[in-house]
Design a protein around this motif. Structure first.
Motif, PDB file in Angstrom:
ATOM      1  N   GLN A 226       0.822  -1.206   0.000  1.00 33.74           N
ATOM      2  CA  GLN A 226       0.000   0.000   0.000  1.00 33.74           C
ATOM      3  C   GLN A 226       0.862   1.265   0.000  1.00 33.74           C
ATOM      4  N   LYS A 227       0.504   2.186  -0.873  1.00 30.48           N
ATOM      5  CA  LYS A 227       1.214   3.460  -0.930  1.00 30.48           C
ATOM      6  C   LYS A 227       1.014   4.209   0.375  1.00 30.48           C
ATOM      7  N   GLY A 228       2.092   4.640   0.987  1.00 32.01           N
ATOM      8  CA  GLY A 228       2.031   5.356   2.255  1.00 32.01           C
ATOM      9  C   GLY A 228       2.336   4.490   3.454  1.00 32.01           C
ATOM     10  N   PHE A 229       2.407   3.175   3.249  1.00 33.49           N
ATOM     11  CA  PHE A 229       2.637   2.284   4.391  1.00 33.49           C
ATOM     12  C   PHE A 229       3.977   2.562   5.055  1.00 33.49           C
ATOM     13  N   ASP A 230       5.028   2.745   4.271  1.00 29.62           N
ATOM     14  CA  ASP A 230       6.364   2.939   4.842  1.00 29.62           C
ATOM     15  C   ASP A 230       6.455   4.189   5.709  1.00 29.62           C
ATOM     16  N   ASP A 231       5.560   5.150   5.484  1.00 28.44           N
ATOM     17  CA  ASP A 231       5.611   6.396   6.246  1.00 28.44           C
ATOM     18  C   ASP A 231       4.804   6.334   7.539  1.00 28.44           C
ATOM     19  N   LEU A 232       4.054   5.258   7.747  1.00 34.32           N
ATOM     20  CA  LEU A 232       3.270   5.133   8.972  1.00 34.32           C
ATOM     21  C   LEU A 232       4.192   4.922  10.172  1.00 34.32           C
ATOM     22  N   LEU A 233       3.777   5.420  11.323  1.00 29.85           N
ATOM     23  CA  LEU A 233       4.506   5.164  12.556  1.00 29.85           C
ATOM     24  C   LEU A 233       4.285   3.720  12.993  1.00 29.85           C
ATOM     25  N   PRO A 234       5.184   3.168  13.827  1.00 36.30           N
ATOM     26  CA  PRO A 234       5.074   1.756  14.213  1.00 36.30           C
ATOM     27  C   PRO A 234       3.708   1.369  14.782  1.00 36.30           C
ATOM     28  N   GLU A 235       3.133   2.216  15.638  1.00 38.14           N
ATOM     29  CA  GLU A 235       1.827   1.890  16.211  1.00 38.14           C
ATOM     30  C   GLU A 235       0.741   1.855  15.142  1.00 38.14           C
ATOM     31  N   SER A 236       0.851   2.734  14.160  1.00 40.04           N
ATOM     32  CA  SER A 236      -0.127   2.753  13.073  1.00 40.04           C
ATOM     33  C   SER A 236       0.012   1.510  12.198  1.00 40.04           C
ATOM     34  N   LYS A 237       1.239   1.094  11.937  1.00 41.40           N
ATOM     35  CA  LYS A 237       1.457  -0.130  11.165  1.00 41.40           C
ATOM     36  C   LYS A 237       0.890  -1.338  11.900  1.00 41.40           C
ATOM     37  N   ALA A 238       1.096  -1.374  13.204  1.00 35.07           N
ATOM     38  CA  ALA A 238       0.583  -2.495  13.990  1.00 35.07           C
ATOM     39  C   ALA A 238      -0.939  -2.513  13.966  1.00 35.07           C
ATOM     40  N   PHE A 239      -1.559  -1.363  14.092  1.00 32.22           N
ATOM     41  CA  PHE A 239      -3.016  -1.287  14.052  1.00 32.22           C
ATOM     42  C   PHE A 239      -3.536  -1.798  12.711  1.00 32.22           C
ATOM     43  N   LEU A 240      -2.922  -1.358  11.623  1.00 31.75           N
ATOM     44  CA  LEU A 240      -3.344  -1.801  10.291  1.00 31.75           C
ATOM     45  C   LEU A 240      -3.190  -3.306  10.146  1.00 31.75           C
ATOM     46  N   TYR A 241      -2.103  -3.849  10.669  1.00 32.71           N
ATOM     47  CA  TYR A 241      -1.899  -5.293  10.566  1.00 32.71           C
ATOM     48  C   TYR A 241      -3.026  -6.051  11.250  1.00 32.71           C
ATOM     49  N   TRP A 242      -3.381  -5.679  12.467  1.00 33.31           N
ATOM     50  CA  TRP A 242      -4.367  -6.451  13.209  1.00 33.31           C
ATOM     51  C   TRP A 242      -5.760  -6.338  12.607  1.00 33.31           C
ATOM     52  N   VAL A 243      -6.154  -5.144  12.169  1.00 31.01           N
ATOM     53  CA  VAL A 243      -7.504  -5.033  11.597  1.00 31.01           C
ATOM     54  C   VAL A 243      -7.584  -5.724  10.240  1.00 31.01           C
ATOM     55  N   ASN A 244      -6.497  -5.700   9.476  1.00 30.66           N
ATOM     56  CA  ASN A 244      -6.522  -6.403   8.194  1.00 30.66           C
ATOM     57  C   ASN A 244      -6.413  -7.914   8.375  1.00 30.66           C
ATOM     58  N   TYR A 245      -5.726  -8.336   9.422  1.00 28.52           N
ATOM     59  CA  TYR A 245      -5.667  -9.765   9.733  1.00 28.52           C
ATOM     60  C   TYR A 245      -7.066 -10.280  10.048  1.00 28.52           C
ATOM     61  N   CYS A 246      -7.816  -9.500  10.818  1.00 28.19           N
ATOM     62  CA  CYS A 246      -9.170  -9.921  11.169  1.00 28.19           C
ATOM     63  C   CYS A 246     -10.066  -9.977   9.933  1.00 28.19           C
ATOM     64  N   ARG A 247      -9.930  -9.011   9.040  1.00 29.16           N
ATOM     65  CA  ARG A 247     -10.763  -9.012   7.840  1.00 29.16           C
ATOM     66  C   ARG A 247     -10.347 -10.150   6.897  1.00 29.16           C
ATOM     67  N   TYR A 248      -9.078 -10.459   6.848  1.00 28.20           N
ATOM     68  CA  TYR A 248      -8.584 -11.505   5.954  1.00 28.20           C
ATOM     69  C   TYR A 248      -9.085 -12.882   6.373  1.00 28.20           C
ATOM     70  N   ASN A 249      -9.051 -13.159   7.680  1.00 31.43           N
ATOM     71  CA  ASN A 249      -9.479 -14.474   8.170  1.00 31.43           C
ATOM     72  C   ASN A 249     -10.037 -14.322   9.588  1.00 31.43           C
ATOM     73  N   PRO A 250     -11.331 -13.987   9.705  1.00 31.42           N
ATOM     74  CA  PRO A 250     -11.911 -13.759  11.036  1.00 31.42           C
ATOM     75  C   PRO A 250     -11.793 -14.950  11.975  1.00 31.42           C
ATOM     76  N   GLN A 251     -11.986 -16.166  11.469  1.00 33.95           N
ATOM     77  CA  GLN A 251     -11.906 -17.344  12.324  1.00 33.95           C
ATOM     78  C   GLN A 251     -10.494 -17.534  12.876  1.00 33.95           C
ATOM     79  N   MET A 252      -9.500 -17.362  12.025  1.00 25.81           N
ATOM     80  CA  MET A 252      -8.118 -17.491  12.471  1.00 25.81           C
ATOM     81  C   MET A 252      -7.771 -16.405  13.490  1.00 25.81           C
ATOM     82  N   PHE A 253      -8.300 -15.215  13.254  1.00 25.33           N
ATOM     83  CA  PHE A 253      -8.049 -14.118  14.189  1.00 25.33           C
ATOM     84  C   PHE A 253      -8.678 -14.422  15.546  1.00 25.33           C
TER      85      PHE A 253
END
Length: 221
Positions: free
Chosen positions: A48-75
């Motif tokens: 995603q364009k802009g990902f590298d400029d996100l702060l660490p906490e923002s990157k972590a937040f994006l990872y967890w919410v996208n992980y849940c959307r990708y596979n809710p049962q696994m999450f």
């Protein structure tokens, strides 16, 4: 014991808004996290364009919410269950309804980053924290979220979630999904809403050993 503060403002295209807040107190302890990361989610986020400029906490937040959307049962199995074992007070009616909602939602398209939303979210995080104000969807100059989002050119549905936490981004995300004590489950509904496809996330240090997270979301622009 730390206190976690969450609030929601849900904004439709009509820009009619409502907000809710909740506080939760939990014991300070290590937050269990999956040993391995999801490769597909990491690859998507890095693309995603802009990902590298996100702060660490923002990157972590994006990872967890996208992980849940990708596979809710696994999450649910790898994240929610261990967290509820660590924090038994979280295992109640809200967790049961969350599991039902995750099953009902099924896999969803992962959030795409939107540069406008990133800038909005980060600016709001910095505005609130640098001025030492209580968590709010309203800027310190009195500008509300609806005005900010319209001035930025977002003309369709939009939403904002904010959270303050002193432990971990993951725990903040879990509590947003649980929406304990909030009847309309606004945070959960926004995170599982298939219409909301684009996001921007901001973060900034807040007080002592805390951080303020802002997530702005919108329909595809």
């Amino acid at each position: 014991m730390p206190r976690f503060l969450f609030s929601l403002l849900f904004l439709l295209i009509s820009f009619a808004a409502s907000s809710q807040m909740a506080t939760i107190e939990l014991e300070v302890k290590d937050i269990p996290e999956p040993v391995t990361r999801n490769k597909a989610v990491d690859e998507w986020n890095r693309s995603q364009k802009g990902f590298d400029d996100l702060l660490p906490e923002s990157k972590a937040f994006l990872y967890w919410v996208n992980y849940c959307r990708y596979n809710p049962q696994m999450f649910w199995d790898s994240v929610f269950k261990p967290v509820m074992v660590a924090f038994p007070p979280l295992a109640g009616a809200d967790s049961k309804s969350l599991y039902q909602d995750l099953v009902k939602a099924g896999p969803l398209p992962m959030f795409s980053l939107n540069n406008t939303l990133i800038n909005l979210a980060q600016a709001h995080a910095v505005d609130i924290t640098s001025n030492g104000k209580p968590p709010s969807h309203t800027s310190t100059n009195g500008t509300d979220f609806g005005t900010r989002i319209k001035k930025a050119g977002i003309r369709s549905c939009a939403n904002e979630n904010i959270a303050v936490s002193s432990q971990s981004v993951l725990l903040s995300v879990v509590l947003l999904y649980l929406d304990i004590g909030l009847r309309d489950k606004g945070h959960r509904n926004s995170l599982l809403n298939p219409v909301l496809k684009e996001t921007g996330i901001g973060s900034a240090p807040y007080g002592r050993d805390q951080f303020f997270l802002v997530q702005d979301l919108s329909c595809a622009q």
